[in-house]
Write an enzyme that holds these catalytic residues in place. Sequence first.
Site, PDB file in Angstrom:
ATOM      1  N   PHE A  78       0.596 -10.114  -3.541  1.00 46.45           N
ATOM      2  CA  PHE A  78       0.313  -9.027  -2.607  1.00 46.45           C
ATOM      3  C   PHE A  78      -0.834  -9.481  -1.692  1.00 46.45           C
ATOM      4  O   PHE A  78      -1.799 -10.076  -2.166  1.00 46.45           O
ATOM      5  CB  PHE A  78      -0.094  -7.796  -3.420  1.00 46.45           C
ATOM      6  CG  PHE A  78      -0.061  -6.513  -2.659  1.00 46.45           C
ATOM      7  CD1 PHE A  78       1.131  -5.851  -2.434  1.00 46.45           C
ATOM      8  CD2 PHE A  78      -1.235  -5.948  -2.182  1.00 46.45           C
ATOM      9  CE1 PHE A  78       1.158  -4.650  -1.745  1.00 46.45           C
ATOM     10  CE2 PHE A  78      -1.212  -4.748  -1.483  1.00 46.45           C
ATOM     11  CZ  PHE A  78      -0.016  -4.093  -1.271  1.00 46.45           C
TER      12      PHE A  78
ATOM     13  N   ASP B 103      -2.534  -9.209 -11.855  1.00 46.66           N
ATOM     14  CA  ASP B 103      -2.433  -7.931 -11.160  1.00 46.66           C
ATOM     15  C   ASP B 103      -1.138  -7.266 -11.646  1.00 46.66           C
ATOM     16  O   ASP B 103      -0.037  -7.760 -11.397  1.00 46.66           O
ATOM     17  CB  ASP B 103      -2.397  -8.176  -9.645  1.00 46.66           C
ATOM     18  CG  ASP B 103      -2.410  -6.881  -8.849  1.00 46.66           C
ATOM     19  OD1 ASP B 103      -1.970  -5.843  -9.384  1.00 46.66           O
ATOM     20  OD2 ASP B 103      -2.837  -6.912  -7.681  1.00 46.66           O
TER      21      ASP B 103
ATOM     22  N   TYR C 100      -0.768   4.465  -9.213  1.00 50.13           N
ATOM     23  CA  TYR C 100       0.017   5.412  -8.417  1.00 50.13           C
ATOM     24  C   TYR C 100       1.461   4.970  -8.186  1.00 50.13           C
ATOM     25  O   TYR C 100       2.203   5.606  -7.466  1.00 50.13           O
ATOM     26  CB  TYR C 100      -0.674   5.694  -7.067  1.00 50.13           C
ATOM     27  CG  TYR C 100      -1.090   4.463  -6.288  1.00 50.13           C
ATOM     28  CD1 TYR C 100      -0.162   3.734  -5.570  1.00 50.13           C
ATOM     29  CD2 TYR C 100      -2.415   4.047  -6.274  1.00 50.13           C
ATOM     30  CE1 TYR C 100      -0.529   2.609  -4.862  1.00 50.13           C
ATOM     31  CE2 TYR C 100      -2.802   2.915  -5.559  1.00 50.13           C
ATOM     32  CZ  TYR C 100      -1.859   2.198  -4.866  1.00 50.13           C
ATOM     33  OH  TYR C 100      -2.240   1.080  -4.165  1.00 50.13           O
ATOM     34  N   LYS C 101       1.849   3.828  -8.767  1.00 52.34           N
ATOM     35  CA  LYS C 101       3.237   3.380  -8.605  1.00 52.34           C
ATOM     36  C   LYS C 101       4.054   3.922  -9.773  1.00 52.34           C
ATOM     37  O   LYS C 101       4.243   5.125  -9.862  1.00 52.34           O
ATOM     38  CB  LYS C 101       3.263   1.858  -8.458  1.00 52.34           C
ATOM     39  CG  LYS C 101       2.636   1.452  -7.113  1.00 52.34           C
ATOM     40  CD  LYS C 101       2.414  -0.019  -6.910  1.00 52.34           C
ATOM     41  CE  LYS C 101       1.746  -0.241  -5.535  1.00 52.34           C
ATOM     42  NZ  LYS C 101       1.209  -1.579  -5.354  1.00 52.34           N
TER      43      LYS C 101
ATOM     44  N   ARG D  28      13.555  -2.574  -0.221  1.00 47.02           N
ATOM     45  CA  ARG D  28      13.306  -2.514  -1.668  1.00 47.02           C
ATOM     46  C   ARG D  28      13.862  -1.206  -2.239  1.00 47.02           C
ATOM     47  O   ARG D  28      13.569  -0.120  -1.731  1.00 47.02           O
ATOM     48  CB  ARG D  28      11.808  -2.563  -1.958  1.00 47.02           C
ATOM     49  CG  ARG D  28      11.118  -3.805  -1.441  1.00 47.02           C
ATOM     50  CD  ARG D  28       9.708  -3.901  -1.995  1.00 47.02           C
ATOM     51  NE  ARG D  28       8.905  -2.708  -1.684  1.00 47.02           N
ATOM     52  CZ  ARG D  28       7.662  -2.532  -2.114  1.00 47.02           C
ATOM     53  NH1 ARG D  28       7.085  -3.421  -2.897  1.00 47.02           N
ATOM     54  NH2 ARG D  28       6.987  -1.446  -1.777  1.00 47.02           N
TER      55      ARG D  28
END
Length: 421
Positions: A136, A208, A233-234, A381
């Site tokens: 990321f 991560d 929050y995912k 995605r």
Amino acid sequence: MTAIELGPFPTDPAYTEAVESDGTDPLRSFRSRFVAPDPDLIYLDGNSLGRLPVDTISRIQEVVDVEWGSQLIRSWPERWWNLADELGSQLARLIGAAPEAVVVADSTSVILYKLTTSAMQARPKRKRIVTDNLNFPTDIYVAGAVGEVSVVVVSPWDDDPEQTLIDALDANTALLLLSHVAFKSGYLYDMERLTRAAHEAGALVLWDLSHSVGVVPIDLTGCDVDLATGCTYKYLNGGPGAPAFLYVSPNLEMENPLPGWWGHRDPFSFSTDFEPADSIHRFQTGTMPILSLSAIEPAINLVAEAGLEAIRAKSVELSEFFSRLSDRLLQPLGFSLASPRDSKRRGSHVSLQHRDGWRATQALIKDGKVIPDFRAPDNIRFGFAPLYTSFVDVHTSVMRLTELFAVDAMSRHPDTRGSVS
Ligand SMILES: *Cc1c(COP(=O)(O)O)cnc(C)c1O
């Protein structure tokens, strides 16, 4: 344009399979534990922002009405001061960590800075941070502010991407910094093998977990991981901007490079000398956002209640079902798989490439009521959150996409990408 058919699509041969899979799904009761006001909307972006759990509403209401509204400052000692530590301990169970090794704090980016800096301090003679081009961007930006970064170019389609990274480790490497699941392709790294290789090279490793926590079983202790972070929050459904978490192996002695009063051994002494807390609490810096922090608790409980083995099993089935449908129905329309085919090497989203990917995504969202997301230049995605994504959702989404192509819905959308996607 005439509105497209929103389905379901019972005449397609895979529909029955979808219905049967939903009928025997051991997690099917969890769907109603999330807020979903529009029954036609299919949400396949839980890998970016998870849905709102029903329990979170009453929890936030309680924080606002009672803890803040009525109890005011008394809530600090009674409830709020230790909340980040308590939630860290609960979260530890989801990542195979000792409860005392995890604390909730900051955002992932800020934690990456703290942990990367600590790692460099722990290996003072070494200057290099090895990461990869699947990572990321924030991870790479942060590393660049702390050490000399080598970004190893790997491809999720290589026979052995891990080996390419292992070959890049040298005697000057202080840290191997990787995302467990790559945000674009969904490639899932072999955490144990890479961690071992980093240690053999004398380096530390920082994982991560943003795209794997809550959906892929993780064993930080078993893999002997040094450092880890991730957002909540995912797939954890903690809400927009919910604070992140950090893990430091209990075997390591590390200091917080950004010491603040929250990490002090006795913050209310208001001493001008910084003395770190004995526990992982020393990695705290400043006052936690209590509203956001409180929203994490019901979310963690949901994942813990469902169990990661069951979540992972369904995640694999959902993505395999999607890939089969995509081969049959979407490939003829110009889509190609941009994720590893082997589910052992894939997280919980599947990416497809299409030369008109941006407009296809817009048509899907605006005309098809299916929300995936788009990652430039041509990646769509499709995220599968096993707690609330059904097999019929997957089937209906693919069918709606084929319908949109049949009526050339793409042509009605501009080719220019917005600044937030
Ligand atoms: C989502 C994500 C982040 C986000 O970082 P923030 O500081 O919360 O904005 C970081 N790393 C990875 C791998 C991610 O998937």
